[in-house]
Design a protein around this motif. Structure first.
Motif, PDB file in Angstrom:
ATOM      1  N   VAL A   1      39.357  20.958  39.526  1.00 26.29           N
ATOM      2  CA  VAL A   1      38.696  21.127  40.823  1.00 26.29           C
ATOM      3  C   VAL A   1      39.431  22.179  41.654  1.00 26.29           C
ATOM      4  O   VAL A   1      38.813  23.017  42.311  1.00 26.29           O
ATOM      5  CB  VAL A   1      38.608  19.781  41.573  1.00 26.29           C
ATOM      6  CG1 VAL A   1      38.115  19.966  42.991  1.00 26.29           C
ATOM      7  CG2 VAL A   1      37.691  18.830  40.819  1.00 26.29           C
ATOM      8  N   LEU A   2      40.771  22.158  41.612  1.00 23.61           N
ATOM      9  CA  LEU A   2      41.543  23.142  42.364  1.00 23.61           C
ATOM     10  C   LEU A   2      41.214  24.561  41.924  1.00 23.61           C
ATOM     11  O   LEU A   2      40.956  25.439  42.751  1.00 23.61           O
ATOM     12  CB  LEU A   2      43.046  22.877  42.191  1.00 23.61           C
ATOM     13  CG  LEU A   2      43.978  23.859  42.889  1.00 23.61           C
ATOM     14  CD1 LEU A   2      43.882  23.686  44.393  1.00 23.61           C
ATOM     15  CD2 LEU A   2      45.397  23.659  42.408  1.00 23.61           C
ATOM     16  N   PHE A   3      41.172  24.805  40.620  1.00 22.45           N
ATOM     17  CA  PHE A   3      40.917  26.148  40.140  1.00 22.45           C
ATOM     18  C   PHE A   3      39.436  26.507  40.155  1.00 22.45           C
ATOM     19  O   PHE A   3      39.076  27.653  39.885  1.00 22.45           O
ATOM     20  CB  PHE A   3      41.543  26.360  38.761  1.00 22.45           C
ATOM     21  CG  PHE A   3      43.029  26.540  38.850  1.00 22.45           C
ATOM     22  CD1 PHE A   3      43.549  27.757  39.229  1.00 22.45           C
ATOM     23  CD2 PHE A   3      43.887  25.497  38.596  1.00 22.45           C
ATOM     24  CE1 PHE A   3      44.916  27.941  39.337  1.00 22.45           C
ATOM     25  CE2 PHE A   3      45.255  25.660  38.703  1.00 22.45           C
ATOM     26  CZ  PHE A   3      45.768  26.883  39.083  1.00 22.45           C
ATOM     27  N   SER A   4      38.581  25.564  40.514  1.00 23.99           N
ATOM     28  CA  SER A   4      37.177  25.903  40.751  1.00 23.99           C
ATOM     29  C   SER A   4      37.009  26.657  42.063  1.00 23.99           C
ATOM     30  O   SER A   4      35.955  27.218  42.328  1.00 23.99           O
ATOM     31  CB  SER A   4      36.316  24.637  40.788  1.00 23.99           C
ATOM     32  OG  SER A   4      36.272  24.050  39.532  1.00 23.99           O
ATOM     33  N   LEU A   5      38.054  26.658  42.883  1.00 25.69           N
ATOM     34  CA  LEU A   5      38.014  27.400  44.137  1.00 25.69           C
ATOM     35  C   LEU A   5      38.132  28.910  43.929  1.00 25.69           C
ATOM     36  O   LEU A   5      37.880  29.676  44.845  1.00 25.69           O
ATOM     37  CB  LEU A   5      39.146  26.927  45.059  1.00 25.69           C
ATOM     38  CG  LEU A   5      39.044  25.488  45.550  1.00 25.69           C
ATOM     39  CD1 LEU A   5      40.301  25.097  46.293  1.00 25.69           C
ATOM     40  CD2 LEU A   5      37.824  25.297  46.414  1.00 25.69           C
ATOM     41  N   VAL A   6      38.528  29.322  42.729  1.00 23.99           N
ATOM     42  CA  VAL A   6      38.606  30.754  42.428  1.00 23.99           C
ATOM     43  C   VAL A   6      37.185  31.328  42.464  1.00 23.99           C
ATOM     44  O   VAL A   6      36.278  30.772  41.853  1.00 23.99           O
ATOM     45  CB  VAL A   6      39.245  30.991  41.042  1.00 23.99           C
ATOM     46  CG1 VAL A   6      39.211  32.461  40.669  1.00 23.99           C
ATOM     47  CG2 VAL A   6      40.661  30.466  41.012  1.00 23.99           C
ATOM     48  N   PRO A   7      36.989  32.428  43.192  1.00 25.96           N
ATOM     49  CA  PRO A   7      35.630  32.993  43.276  1.00 25.96           C
ATOM     50  C   PRO A   7      35.108  33.411  41.901  1.00 25.96           C
ATOM     51  O   PRO A   7      35.895  33.723  41.007  1.00 25.96           O
ATOM     52  CB  PRO A   7      35.809  34.224  44.168  1.00 25.96           C
ATOM     53  CG  PRO A   7      37.083  34.022  44.874  1.00 25.96           C
ATOM     54  CD  PRO A   7      37.936  33.176  44.002  1.00 25.96           C
ATOM     55  N   PRO A   8      33.803  33.407  41.724  1.00 24.50           N
ATOM     56  CA  PRO A   8      33.225  33.856  40.451  1.00 24.50           C
ATOM     57  C   PRO A   8      33.617  35.303  40.171  1.00 24.50           C
ATOM     58  O   PRO A   8      33.857  36.099  41.078  1.00 24.50           O
ATOM     59  CB  PRO A   8      31.717  33.741  40.678  1.00 24.50           C
ATOM     60  CG  PRO A   8      31.567  32.785  41.807  1.00 24.50           C
ATOM     61  CD  PRO A   8      32.775  32.933  42.654  1.00 24.50           C
ATOM     62  N   ARG A   9      33.671  35.648  38.900  1.00 24.76           N
ATOM     63  CA  ARG A   9      34.194  36.961  38.490  1.00 24.76           C
ATOM     64  C   ARG A   9      33.309  38.120  38.926  1.00 24.76           C
ATOM     65  O   ARG A   9      33.780  39.245  39.027  1.00 24.76           O
ATOM     66  CB  ARG A   9      34.395  36.995  36.988  1.00 24.76           C
ATOM     67  CG  ARG A   9      33.100  36.892  36.227  1.00 24.76           C
ATOM     68  CD  ARG A   9      33.336  36.857  34.740  1.00 24.76           C
ATOM     69  NE  ARG A   9      32.108  36.618  34.054  1.00 24.76           N
ATOM     70  CZ  ARG A   9      31.582  35.435  33.816  1.00 24.76           C
ATOM     71  NH1 ARG A   9      32.217  34.367  34.220  1.00 24.76           N
ATOM     72  NH2 ARG A   9      30.446  35.310  33.180  1.00 24.76           N
ATOM     73  N   PHE A  10      32.036  37.892  39.199  1.00 23.57           N
ATOM     74  CA  PHE A  10      31.153  38.988  39.582  1.00 23.57           C
ATOM     75  C   PHE A  10      31.207  39.277  41.079  1.00 23.57           C
ATOM     76  O   PHE A  10      30.712  40.289  41.531  1.00 23.57           O
ATOM     77  CB  PHE A  10      29.704  38.709  39.160  1.00 23.57           C
ATOM     78  CG  PHE A  10      29.089  37.521  39.826  1.00 23.57           C
ATOM     79  CD1 PHE A  10      28.495  37.620  41.061  1.00 23.57           C
ATOM     80  CD2 PHE A  10      29.100  36.289  39.193  1.00 23.57           C
ATOM     81  CE1 PHE A  10      27.925  36.517  41.676  1.00 23.57           C
ATOM     82  CE2 PHE A  10      28.528  35.187  39.793  1.00 23.57           C
ATOM     83  CZ  PHE A  10      27.948  35.305  41.035  1.00 23.57           C
ATOM     84  N   CYS A  11      31.841  38.426  41.838  1.00 28.04           N
ATOM     85  CA  CYS A  11      31.934  38.599  43.285  1.00 28.04           C
ATOM     86  C   CYS A  11      32.970  39.679  43.607  1.00 28.04           C
ATOM     87  O   CYS A  11      34.134  39.565  43.237  1.00 28.04           O
ATOM     88  CB  CYS A  11      32.322  37.273  43.920  1.00 28.04           C
ATOM     89  SG  CYS A  11      32.592  37.352  45.686  1.00 28.04           S
ATOM     90  N   GLY A  12      32.569  40.740  44.258  1.00 27.79           N
ATOM     91  CA  GLY A  12      33.485  41.796  44.657  1.00 27.79           C
ATOM     92  C   GLY A  12      34.140  42.514  43.500  1.00 27.79           C
ATOM     93  O   GLY A  12      35.315  42.868  43.582  1.00 27.79           O
TER      94      GLY A  12
ATOM     95  N   LEU B   1      42.795  38.095  42.988  1.00 25.22           N
ATOM     96  CA  LEU B   1      43.756  37.818  44.053  1.00 25.22           C
ATOM     97  C   LEU B   1      43.949  36.322  44.270  1.00 25.22           C
ATOM     98  O   LEU B   1      45.078  35.858  44.456  1.00 25.22           O
ATOM     99  CB  LEU B   1      43.312  38.506  45.346  1.00 25.22           C
ATOM    100  CG  LEU B   1      43.349  40.032  45.306  1.00 25.22           C
ATOM    101  CD1 LEU B   1      42.763  40.615  46.581  1.00 25.22           C
ATOM    102  CD2 LEU B   1      44.760  40.528  45.076  1.00 25.22           C
ATOM    103  N   VAL B   2      42.869  35.552  44.248  1.00 26.80           N
ATOM    104  CA  VAL B   2      42.991  34.102  44.424  1.00 26.80           C
ATOM    105  C   VAL B   2      43.725  33.491  43.232  1.00 26.80           C
ATOM    106  O   VAL B   2      44.562  32.599  43.404  1.00 26.80           O
ATOM    107  CB  VAL B   2      41.600  33.456  44.632  1.00 26.80           C
ATOM    108  CG1 VAL B   2      41.681  31.945  44.614  1.00 26.80           C
ATOM    109  CG2 VAL B   2      40.994  33.931  45.936  1.00 26.80           C
TER     110      VAL B   2
END
Length: 132
Positions: free
Chosen positions: A77-88, A95-96
């Motif tokens: 759950v913690l590492f689900s906070l990493v934004p999806p790879r296609f974002c930006g 960075l996250v």
């Protein structure tokens, strides 16, 4: 395995296309809304599945699967906070992820320092043995 990608249209066959799609992971996520991608990440983290058998069907999870799922649930759950790879273009995800790696390194360092202090181990020895 060496993969050669031809520039002309006639040199690839469907088997090569399927292999390339499998290796590349079929990244069709770019058209997916950000909210839906985050929801998929969290759903994947919270969902527990079993092993896949030879016929491609999913088996029921074993007791070991259940135990490992609940042990690792916090981290999933913690590492689900990493934004999806296609974002930006992947920069926010990078960075996250880097931030999480630094945070976990600091936590491990503090725990190793505390255990070394409690057990009376020199700081260099506790750093080498407990952190690695």
């Amino acid at each position: 395995m060496v993969i050669t990608i031809c520039k002309t249209e006639g040199c690839r066959d469907s088997r090569d296309e399927a292999l390339l799609a499998e290796i590349a992971g079929n990244y069709d996520d770019e058209n997916k809304p950000l909210k839906e991608a985050y929801l998929e990440q969290f759903t994947s983290a919270l969902t527990m599945g079993g092993e896949v058998d030879e016929e491609g069907e999913e088996e029921d999870p074993s007791i070991g699967d259940l135990i490992m799922h609940f042990i690792s649930l916090f981290w999933k759950v913690l590492f689900s906070l990493v934004p999806p790879r296609f974002c930006g273009s992947g920069y926010p995800a990078f960075l996250v992820s880097l931030f999480f790696i630094g945070l976990l390194t600091a936590i491990v360092e503090q725990i190793a320092s505390l255990l070394g202090c409690v057990w009376g181990i020199k700081q260099a020895v506790s750093g080498i043995t407990l952190c690695s």
